[in-house]
Design an enzyme around this catalytic site. Structure first.
Site: not given
Ligand code: ASP
Length: 341
Positions: A219, A209, A242-243, A191, A84
């Site tokens: 995107r 990320t 993150t998320g 991330t 990731s």
């Molecule tokens: N926040 C990141 C994104 O949406 C992914 C993650 O941190 O899980 O690209």
């Protein structure tokens, strides 16, 4: 060398020697609510710990907070086993790895960012160069890649025909057996957001990320968005996210956490309150799949997730640990307001 500096160096070398032993401990709950140690490095997820350790080493050797952020994040970006972050990350729906990153310096309130960049080994370095060498804050896509190449940053031919073929085969297998692939890969994204408080009280942060695996080409998530995936205010503190980026960007998530700390909340309380605010408004409620990390000027730190069990890494001169932040419970979001139906 004066006495204080000698004492500081003695303490820190003991700390670094002890770090590997501490790292092997299981994740434990906790966050600092009292004045903390400086320097301090906080990052998302257990994989952030090796980045924290690299950042702390730089700080203890007298390096700058920006070097600590950049070179710390390098460690995770270089790990091809990390699916990731960096070029080992999950490709988009066209089988192409597009990376997002940003960096922010508290002193001067400066920021740089790159989004949907391809084939560059260290997007965090490209983001830093945007901040330091251009009048801009953000470069995207091919423009970002060309800039990184002109800056002499390492490029790796990553989107090869073989990689694309392997990705297509994996996608076909996932489509044939969607339940199995969900079990194997429930998240599909993460991330590294890494925050640094220097010994002198100055703050910096960075994010990197590959974003949401299988995302539409082009995107861009929250991670390279200043105030979304990262925010630093040298008077107050810093926060990173993150998320699911779509659930962070619409609420200026990291900016919100920092502003809540400005109002007097501790880092952990600010992360929780930001999550409550988002969950109260969002149609997904506590299903937003968002976590925050934060630190403040006093050396306090904390984290929280929309779900229980968010793990994050905290490194000081005397310890390096993986901790677990609290989650926002469904009953904890208070009266439902905003546009949530
Ligand atoms: N926040 C990141 C994104 O949406 C992914 C993650 O941190 O899980 O690209």
């Amino acid at each position: 060398m004066n006495i204080n500096r000698r004492k500081f160096l003695a303490q820190t070398s003991i700390g670094l020697a002890a770090a590997p032993a501490l790292a092997s401990r299981a994740a434990e709950p906790g966050s600092a609510t009292v004045q903390g140690e400086r320097p301090l490095v906080v990052s998302t997820w257990p994989f952030g710990k090796v980045s924290n350790d690299a950042a702390m080493k730089i700080l203890l050797a007298g390096g700058s907070i920006l070097d600590a952020v950049e070179k710390g994040i390098w460690v995770t970006e270089s790990d091809r086993g990390n699916s990731s972050v960096g070029l080992g990350g999950m490709p988009n729906a066209a089988g192409v790895v597009q990376l997002d990153a940003c960096i922010m310096s508290g002193p001067g309130h400066r920021a740089g960012s790159v989004a949907a960049i391809e084939g560059i080994a260290h997007p965090i370095s490209a983001a830093r160069r945007v901040m330091e060498k251009t009048p801009h804050v953000m470069l995207v896509g091919e423009g970002a890649r060309m800039f990184a190449l002109e800056e002499g940053l390492e490029s790796i031919e990553n989107n090869t025909a073989e990689r694309y073929k392997a990705w297509r085969e994996k996608r076909a297998a996932e489509k044939a057996s969607p339940k199995d692939s969900k079990k194997k890969n429930p998240g599909n994204h993460d991330t590294i957001a890494l925050l640094v408080l220097g010994a002198d009280g100055n703050i910096a942060g960075g994010c990197s990320t590959s974003g949401w695996g299988g995302k539409l080409p082009g995107r861009v998530g929250d991670s390279p968005i200043i105030g979304g995936g990262l925010y630093v205010d040298n008077e107050v503190g810093a926060a990173g996210a993150t998320g699911l980026g779509e659930n962070v960007m619409r609420y200026c998530g990291s900016f919100l956490v920092v502003e809540l700390m400005r109002q007097g909340l501790t880092p952990e309380e600010a992360c929780l309150e930001a999550l409550r605010r988002i969950a109260r408004q969002d149609p997904k409620g506590t299903g937003i799949s968002v976590s925050f990390v934060a630190l403040d000027k006093k050396g306090r730190y904390g984290a929280a997730g929309s779900a229980k069990g968010f793990t994050y890494s905290v490194t000081t001169p005397t310890s390096s640990r993986v901790l677990t932040g609290p989650g926002v419970g469904a009953l904890d979001i208070g009266p439902i307001g905003g546009n949530r139906k």
